[in-house]
Design an enzyme around this catalytic site. Structure first.
Site, mmCIF file in Angstrom:
data_model
loop_
_atom_site.group_PDB
_atom_site.id
_atom_site.type_symbol
_atom_site.label_atom_id
_atom_site.label_comp_id
_atom_site.label_asym_id
_atom_site.label_seq_id
_atom_site.Cartn_x
_atom_site.Cartn_y
_atom_site.Cartn_z
ATOM 1 N N SER A 80 81.492 70.438 49.230
ATOM 2 C CA SER A 80 80.529 69.602 49.934
ATOM 3 C C SER A 80 80.476 68.237 49.248
ATOM 4 O O SER A 80 81.496 67.564 49.160
ATOM 5 C CB SER A 80 79.172 70.296 49.984
ATOM 6 O OG SER A 80 78.332 69.704 50.914
ATOM 7 N N ASP A 114 81.018 73.444 60.981
ATOM 8 C CA ASP A 114 80.220 72.906 59.882
ATOM 9 C C ASP A 114 79.299 71.795 60.384
ATOM 10 O O ASP A 114 79.755 70.824 60.985
ATOM 11 C CB ASP A 114 81.154 72.360 58.791
ATOM 12 C CG ASP A 114 80.433 72.118 57.480
ATOM 13 O OD1 ASP A 114 79.210 71.915 57.497
ATOM 14 O OD2 ASP A 114 81.108 72.118 56.437
ATOM 15 N N HIS A 172 79.512 75.564 57.183
ATOM 16 C CA HIS A 172 79.495 75.019 55.836
ATOM 17 C C HIS A 172 79.614 76.081 54.747
ATOM 18 O O HIS A 172 80.259 75.857 53.734
ATOM 19 C CB HIS A 172 78.193 74.233 55.635
ATOM 20 C CG HIS A 172 78.249 73.247 54.519
ATOM 21 N ND1 HIS A 172 79.099 72.169 54.517
ATOM 22 C CD2 HIS A 172 77.544 73.158 53.360
ATOM 23 C CE1 HIS A 172 78.911 71.458 53.414
ATOM 24 N NE2 HIS A 172 77.975 72.046 52.692
#
Length: 733
Positions: free
Chosen positions: A585, A670, A705
């Protein structure tokens, strides 16, 4: 946030197994590498004969502040996720990934079996009691999802299953129970479920007397819910259809069509996130509006469900505060005149907006930061960051006691655990380290006596005594001392001969604590040193640590990581030829930056769901999270911020040079980092790189995600990543 940080004030039974999973498996992406060591080099060469996908160039010009950027792969963005050309390209990358990793299949299977073999097949939570009901979750052997259950009166009573996640997950490629909240009479359970992995939930209400769900289904919702005291109304957060921002507070009346739900509050400033929960005292329904450096709390009496939310203290720029409540008293964690936060209290809500009425409970200190507070009728529990560690401090509100809970020396993490009642003299808390599986403790605050409620069972041949953990510091280029936590097998020498995996995050003030990670054991057993670089951008060393790693100081995050890596190599602790980097991330942004800044330091890198197209994303307000994060990264509509972000944005800084071996992962759905950022980055890297190292990308076409869902399935991805790492390092299979 690219890696969301939720306020944890509500008691989320559903979150407990998710927390457990996050601690047991390494959701951080595993590092990669390619060495010329042993037989893996020949296998690597064979893998590299697989033809790489080449994305077509379709120049797209973007001009701002007199700078024209040409994005050849802008066309890979498809918000509908249905464009045949885009999907075909992603599938081609997946095929290339599978072919490149084919020779590691046996290794992947071994790693997977090790990781899941360490899991307790009958894992369950420590039950907690609320109004005579004992709530807990448990797993059944071989099943991916938790079963949420309760017993009336005692744990010897007959079990009542509330939600069986395995049944709810049937027919879905992805499933996550985001929340489960009981009404005050314990008859109704409101649950929030995500079956797409975009954190868009459907809320359903279970009648535990009939065992049936009520007919109303609330869609497009955040996971947060809060019941009114009478159980007649349920509050929830509606999401913006484009930005996915939870921005509208809705009130649902039991037994009515959700289309008739009442809008109670709408957040007009799209820079702010909104959270929702019921106070542990049960007296208040709370809203928390937050952006990077400003927050506001609004309250509604839980027994006045048709009333209006009112601000505790209207938002003030650069003032961050949170509120907890117990026994008629409000406790405020505030940075008002206190960079590292202090704790204040007030009794009269009518005067709470006047800060001069606040009484100080814990003053500001330069050497410790108040991370979180949890109020009880007679006690206050405080999570603090002190000496780089997350500690638990307890205070008697009558002033008779103030102390830190005991912990073993070294690198560890402690936290306040699940405490659903405020009228108690017992506090539950947790303890873990890189070599100590999670423990749940309870302390009698009157006597100081502690009881171990549960220590996670790690099966197989795991024994904490076979591993070592420690900490050190590395001096960054500006003279700052950056702490590092590390762990390794007792037979692995820190003499420069061992491969190392260096992990970091370094954004949003999110600190990377030294939790026990089941998956990392497989690396340590193969001779790896596992290190966490506590770089600026987190808050390990206090609020200033964060301030020195955001906005126009962001470069410190990247150079700290590079300097830590070089420092560990120069100290002779790890093998410079087999040093691997890992981040996900915003930590994936870190990976993108360091492979440009210092590619020679890393034999391989895994960048998971990496936030790499920073300028373009932060200019596009239609992309989820963008407006909320201008105070984190800067607003590139302003020239100074534009120039600074452009100087480090990985996608914009791809150049002709050798790069380390790279594994990049993403999820088609995501919502935190859109799939097209890593896809474009990989396409551009293929065009520019001057090396023949591995460059592979995998898109999970069903997940978002957090990757695959399920207790066991999630380890398939971790095993895949670690196989890449172990194979490249040439270690024992």
């Amino acid at each position: 946030m690219r890696e969301t940080i939720q306020y944890k004030k509500s008691i989320l039974l559903a979150a407990l197994p998710l927390i457990l999973a996050a601690c047991q498996k390494s959701e951080e992406p595993a590092a990669t590498a390619d060495t010329g060591h042993s037989e893996s080099a020949a296998e690597t060469s064979a893998a590299m004969t697989v033809e790489e996908p080449v994305a077509e160039k379709r120049p797209h010009e973007m001009t701002l502040h007199g700078v024209t950027r040409v994005d050849d792969y802008y066309w890979l963005r498809d918000d509908s996720r249905s464009d045949p050309e885009v999907l075909a390209y992603l599938e081609a990358e997946n095929a290339h990934f599978d072919a490149s990793m084919e020779h590691t299949k046996e290794l992947q299977e071994s790693l997977y079996e090790e990781m899941v073999g360490r899991l307790d097949p009958d894992e369950s939570s420590v039950p907690y009691e609320k109004d005579g009901w004992w709530y807990y979750y448990r797993y059944e052997p071989g099943k991916d999802y938790a079963i949420y259950a309760r017993r009336k009166g005692s744990m010897e009573a007959e079990e009542e299953v509330l939600i069986d996640g395995n049944q709810r997950a049937e027919g879905h490629e992805f499933y996550r129970l985001g929340n489960l909240e009981m009404s005050d009479d314990h008859r109704y359970a409101a649950i929030a479920e995500d079956t797409l992995s975009r954190r868009i939930h459907e809320i359903r209400i279970l009648d535990t007397q009939t065992g049936e769900f009520l007919p109303e289904v609330i869609g497009n919702a955040n996971a947060s819910v809060a019941w009114s005291a009478d159980g007649e109304y349920l509050y929830y957060l509606d999401k913006h259809p484009e930005t996915l921002l939870a921005y509208r507070v809705m009130r649902h009346e039991m037994g009515t069509d959700p289309a008739e739900d009442v809008l109670v509050y709408e957040e007009k400033d799209y820079r702010f996130y909104t959270g929702l929960w019921r106070s542990r005292s049960g007296d208040w329904i709370m809203l928390q509006h937050s952006e990077t450096n400003t927050s506001e709390v609004q309250l509604l009496a839980a027994d006045e469900p048709l009333g209006e939310f009112r601000p505790f203290l209207p938002r003030e720029t650069d003032h961050e505060y949170q509120v907890d409540h117990a026994n008629g008293r409000f406790f405020i964690r505030s940075n008002w005149g206190a960079e590292n936060f202090r704790v204040m209290s007030v009794t009269d809500l009518a005067t709470a907006a006047d800060k001069s009425t606040w009484e100080e409970v814990i003053p500001h200190r330069d050497n410790a930061m108040v991370r979180d507070i949890e109020a009880f009728d007679d006690w206050l529990a405080v999570e603090e960051r002190k000496d780089g560690l997350r500690k638990v401090r307890v205070l008697a509100l009558d002033g008779s006691m103030d102390r830190y809970l005991d912990a073993d020396a070294g690198s560890y993490v402690m936290w306040v655990s699940t405490n659903v009642n405020t009228s108690t003299d017992r506090l539950r808390y947790g303890y873990s380290s890189l070599v100590t599986p999670n423990q749940q403790w309870e302390v009698d605050l009157e006597t100081g006596e502690t009881t171990l409620l549960k220590a996670d069972r790690i099966l197989g041949n795991f024994d904490s005594a076979n591993y070592r953990t420690g900490s050190t510091t590395v001096t960054a280029r500006d003279g700052t001392e950056v702490p590092v936590s590390y762990a390794h097998h007792k037979d692995t020498q820190l003499d420069g001969s061992a491969p190392a995996l260096v992990y970091a995050y370094g954004s949003y003030g999110s600190s990377t604590d030294p939790w026990f990670r089941n998956s990392v054991v497989s690396l340590m057993d193969r001779g790896f040193v596992y290190a966490i670089a506590h770089i600026r951008g987190g808050q390990e060393m206090g609020r200033q640590w964060y301030e020195q790693g955001r906005l126009m100081n962001k470069i410190n995050t990247f150079t700290d990581y590079v300097d830590v890596t070089a420092g560990l190599q120069k100290k002779g602790m790890i093998d410079p030829a087999r040093t691997y980097a890992m981040g996900g991330s915003a930590g994936g942004l870190l990976m993108g930056a360091v492979v440009t800044l210092a590619p020679e330091l890393y034999h391989g890198v895994i960048a998971a769901v990496p936030f790499v197209d920073v300028v373009t994303t932060m200019l596009d307000e239609s992309i989820p999270l963008t407006t909320n994060e201008w105070n984190e990264w800067g607003d590139p509509h302003e020239k100074e911020a534009f120039d600074y972000i452009l100087s480090y944005s990985p996608y914009d800084n791809v150049k002709k040079q050798d790069y380390p071996n790279l594994m990049v992962t993403t999820g088609l759905h995501d919502s935190q980092v859109q799939y097209f950022e890593p896809a474009k980055w990989v396409a551009k890297l293929r065009d520019y790189r001057t090396d023949e190292n591995r460059l592979i990308m995998k898109t999970n076409m069903e997940a978002g995600h957090g990757g695959a869902s399920g207790r066991y399935r999630a380890y398939l991805e971790v095993a895949e990543e670690y196989a890449f790492l172990v194979d490249l390092a040439g270690m024992e299979k």
